[in-house]
Motif scaffolding. Structure first.
Motif, PDB file in Angstrom:
ATOM      1  N   ALA A  81       0.853  -1.192   0.000  1.00 42.39           N
ATOM      2  CA  ALA A  81       0.000   0.000   0.000  1.00 42.39           C
ATOM      3  C   ALA A  81       0.885   1.236   0.000  1.00 42.39           C
ATOM      4  O   ALA A  81       1.838   1.332   0.775  1.00 42.39           O
ATOM      5  CB  ALA A  81      -0.907   0.011   1.223  1.00 42.39           C
ATOM      6  N   ILE A  82       0.587   2.178  -0.892  1.00 45.34           N
ATOM      7  CA  ILE A  82       1.221   3.491  -0.908  1.00 45.34           C
ATOM      8  C   ILE A  82       0.072   4.489  -0.897  1.00 45.34           C
ATOM      9  O   ILE A  82      -0.721   4.542  -1.833  1.00 45.34           O
ATOM     10  CB  ILE A  82       2.110   3.682  -2.147  1.00 45.34           C
ATOM     11  N   LYS A  83      -0.024   5.259   0.196  1.00 45.69           N
ATOM     12  CA  LYS A  83      -1.207   6.103   0.392  1.00 45.69           C
ATOM     13  C   LYS A  83      -0.824   7.512   0.824  1.00 45.69           C
ATOM     14  O   LYS A  83       0.165   7.716   1.522  1.00 45.69           O
ATOM     15  CB  LYS A  83      -2.105   5.510   1.481  1.00 45.69           C
ATOM     16  N   ARG A  84      -1.658   8.453   0.417  1.00 48.93           N
ATOM     17  CA  ARG A  84      -1.622   9.814   0.958  1.00 48.93           C
ATOM     18  C   ARG A  84      -2.780   9.877   1.952  1.00 48.93           C
ATOM     19  O   ARG A  84      -3.934   9.679   1.573  1.00 48.93           O
ATOM     20  CB  ARG A  84      -1.817  10.850  -0.138  1.00 48.93           C
ATOM     21  N   LEU A  85      -2.456  10.123   3.216  1.00 50.86           N
ATOM     22  CA  LEU A  85      -3.488  10.163   4.241  1.00 50.86           C
ATOM     23  C   LEU A  85      -4.191  11.520   4.229  1.00 50.86           C
ATOM     24  O   LEU A  85      -3.592  12.542   3.907  1.00 50.86           O
ATOM     25  CB  LEU A  85      -2.897   9.888   5.621  1.00 50.86           C
ATOM     26  N   VAL A  86      -5.451  11.521   4.613  1.00 52.12           N
ATOM     27  CA  VAL A  86      -6.277  12.723   4.639  1.00 52.12           C
ATOM     28  C   VAL A  86      -6.187  13.347   6.030  1.00 52.12           C
ATOM     29  O   VAL A  86      -6.250  12.636   7.039  1.00 52.12           O
ATOM     30  CB  VAL A  86      -7.747  12.369   4.298  1.00 52.12           C
ATOM     31  N   TYR A  87      -6.066  14.668   6.097  1.00 50.83           N
ATOM     32  CA  TYR A  87      -6.005  15.373   7.379  1.00 50.83           C
ATOM     33  C   TYR A  87      -7.372  15.330   8.065  1.00 50.83           C
ATOM     34  O   TYR A  87      -8.398  15.584   7.445  1.00 50.83           O
ATOM     35  CB  TYR A  87      -5.566  16.826   7.181  1.00 50.83           C
ATOM     36  N   ALA A  88      -7.369  15.016   9.355  1.00 54.09           N
ATOM     37  CA  ALA A  88      -8.580  15.051  10.175  1.00 54.09           C
ATOM     38  C   ALA A  88      -8.396  16.132  11.234  1.00 54.09           C
ATOM     39  O   ALA A  88      -7.364  16.159  11.916  1.00 54.09           O
ATOM     40  CB  ALA A  88      -8.816  13.695  10.836  1.00 54.09           C
ATOM     41  N   ALA A  89      -9.365  17.002  11.377  1.00 53.33           N
ATOM     42  CA  ALA A  89      -9.246  18.109  12.325  1.00 53.33           C
ATOM     43  C   ALA A  89      -9.273  17.635  13.779  1.00 53.33           C
ATOM     44  O   ALA A  89      -8.760  18.319  14.663  1.00 53.33           O
ATOM     45  CB  ALA A  89     -10.361  19.124  12.084  1.00 53.33           C
ATOM     46  N   ALA A  90      -9.877  16.479  14.027  1.00 55.10           N
ATOM     47  CA  ALA A  90      -9.983  15.973  15.396  1.00 55.10           C
ATOM     48  C   ALA A  90      -9.286  14.622  15.525  1.00 55.10           C
ATOM     49  O   ALA A  90      -9.282  13.822  14.598  1.00 55.10           O
ATOM     50  CB  ALA A  90     -11.457  15.837  15.789  1.00 55.10           C
ATOM     51  N   CYS A  91      -8.693  14.404  16.674  1.00 54.90           N
ATOM     52  CA  CYS A  91      -8.056  13.119  16.980  1.00 54.90           C
ATOM     53  C   CYS A  91      -9.004  12.286  17.827  1.00 54.90           C
ATOM     54  O   CYS A  91      -9.769  12.852  18.603  1.00 54.90           O
ATOM     55  CB  CYS A  91      -6.758  13.341  17.755  1.00 54.90           C
ATOM     56  N   PRO A  92      -8.991  10.980  17.751  1.00 59.04           N
ATOM     57  CA  PRO A  92      -8.153  10.146  16.901  1.00 59.04           C
ATOM     58  C   PRO A  92      -8.677  10.117  15.463  1.00 59.04           C
ATOM     59  O   PRO A  92      -9.872  10.286  15.220  1.00 59.04           O
ATOM     60  CB  PRO A  92      -8.248   8.764  17.555  1.00 59.04           C
ATOM     61  N   PRO A  93      -7.774   9.863  14.517  1.00 59.78           N
ATOM     62  CA  PRO A  93      -8.190   9.830  13.118  1.00 59.78           C
ATOM     63  C   PRO A  93      -8.875   8.508  12.765  1.00 59.78           C
ATOM     64  O   PRO A  93      -8.636   7.487  13.401  1.00 59.78           O
ATOM     65  CB  PRO A  93      -6.868   9.964  12.368  1.00 59.78           C
ATOM     66  N   ALA A  94      -9.706   8.557  11.743  1.00 62.54           N
ATOM     67  CA  ALA A  94     -10.337   7.342  11.210  1.00 62.54           C
ATOM     68  C   ALA A  94      -9.354   6.690  10.232  1.00 62.54           C
ATOM     69  O   ALA A  94      -8.242   7.163  10.043  1.00 62.54           O
ATOM     70  CB  ALA A  94     -11.648   7.705  10.514  1.00 62.54           C
ATOM     71  N   GLY A  95      -9.770   5.609   9.579  1.00 61.13           N
ATOM     72  CA  GLY A  95      -8.915   4.885   8.648  1.00 61.13           C
ATOM     73  C   GLY A  95      -8.373   5.763   7.528  1.00 61.13           C
ATOM     74  O   GLY A  95      -9.117   6.541   6.940  1.00 61.13           O
ATOM     75  N   ASP A  96      -7.060   5.669   7.286  1.00 57.89           N
ATOM     76  CA  ASP A  96      -6.356   6.416   6.254  1.00 57.89           C
ATOM     77  C   ASP A  96      -6.455   7.932   6.439  1.00 57.89           C
ATOM     78  O   ASP A  96      -6.512   8.694   5.479  1.00 57.89           O
ATOM     79  CB  ASP A  96      -6.807   6.002   4.857  1.00 57.89           C
ATOM     80  N   GLU A  97      -6.473   8.342   7.712  1.00 59.52           N
ATOM     81  CA  GLU A  97      -6.445   9.754   8.067  1.00 59.52           C
ATOM     82  C   GLU A  97      -5.292  10.001   9.035  1.00 59.52           C
ATOM     83  O   GLU A  97      -4.749   9.075   9.615  1.00 59.52           O
ATOM     84  CB  GLU A  97      -7.745  10.181   8.756  1.00 59.52           C
ATOM     85  N   TRP A  98      -4.937  11.270   9.204  1.00 60.96           N
ATOM     86  CA  TRP A  98      -3.962  11.672  10.206  1.00 60.96           C
ATOM     87  C   TRP A  98      -4.459  12.927  10.904  1.00 60.96           C
ATOM     88  O   TRP A  98      -5.261  13.687  10.367  1.00 60.96           O
ATOM     89  CB  TRP A  98      -2.582  11.912   9.580  1.00 60.96           C
TER      90      TRP A  98
END
Length: 159
Positions: A81-98
């Motif tokens: 897997a090679i992925k660009r993670l999506v920014y999440a404004a709140a923690c914890p992030p969901a799948g494939d987010e940061w």
């Protein structure tokens, strides 16, 4: 008169573009980030990753939410897997987010990543990583400066 104005306007626009390019070049030359440590654990259907990154440069990173986080890892099924993670404004992030969990210390410019501060980035990789497999995280600052960190899945393989 119109021709002279057009030449003057073009010259001014070129001067502005040159100043902007010079400013960005100087900013990039003074920006440095480094990965200090990476921890990971199995978290439900994904792998939770915590990246500790230091701003070791001479300039603050004013829009850390606009950073790009890229990951390369082997998924639990063995596929790459090679992925660009999506920014999440709140923690914890969901799948494939940061998300950006915070800075330490955050004493000078609250909510900005100043030189000398360490950012804590929480990532969620879904599906999860293959046990004991290597992975790479790439952090790209808004001005294009990059750093990377390597780590190995902490999940133990079944006997």
């Amino acid at each position: 008169l119109t021709m002279g104005y057009a030449i003057f306007s073009t010259s001014m626009a070129q001067g502005d573009a040159f100043r902007d390019a010079s400013r960005l070049t100087m900013e990039r030359a003074r920006t440095r980030i480094s990965v200090a440590n990476i921890n990971n654990s199995l978290d439900g259907e994904g792998t939770s990753v915590t990246v500790y990154a230091n701003n070791t440069g001479e300039t603050l990173i004013s829009r850390p939410s606009q950073m790009d986080i890229l990951v390369r890892y082997t998924q639990a099924d063995g596929s790459l897997a090679i992925k660009r993670l999506v920014y999440a404004a709140a923690c914890p992030p969901a799948g494939d987010e940061w998300c950006l969990a915070g800075w330490s210390p955050d004493s000078f410019n609250p909510s900005l990543w100043d030189p000398g501060e360490q950012a804590t980035l929480n990532l969620n990789l879904a599906p999860s990583m293959l046990c004991q497999s290597p992975a790479t995280v790439v952090i790209v600052a808004p001005n294009g400066v990059t750093t990377l960190g390597n780590f190995t899945s902490s999940q133990q393989c079944p006997p």
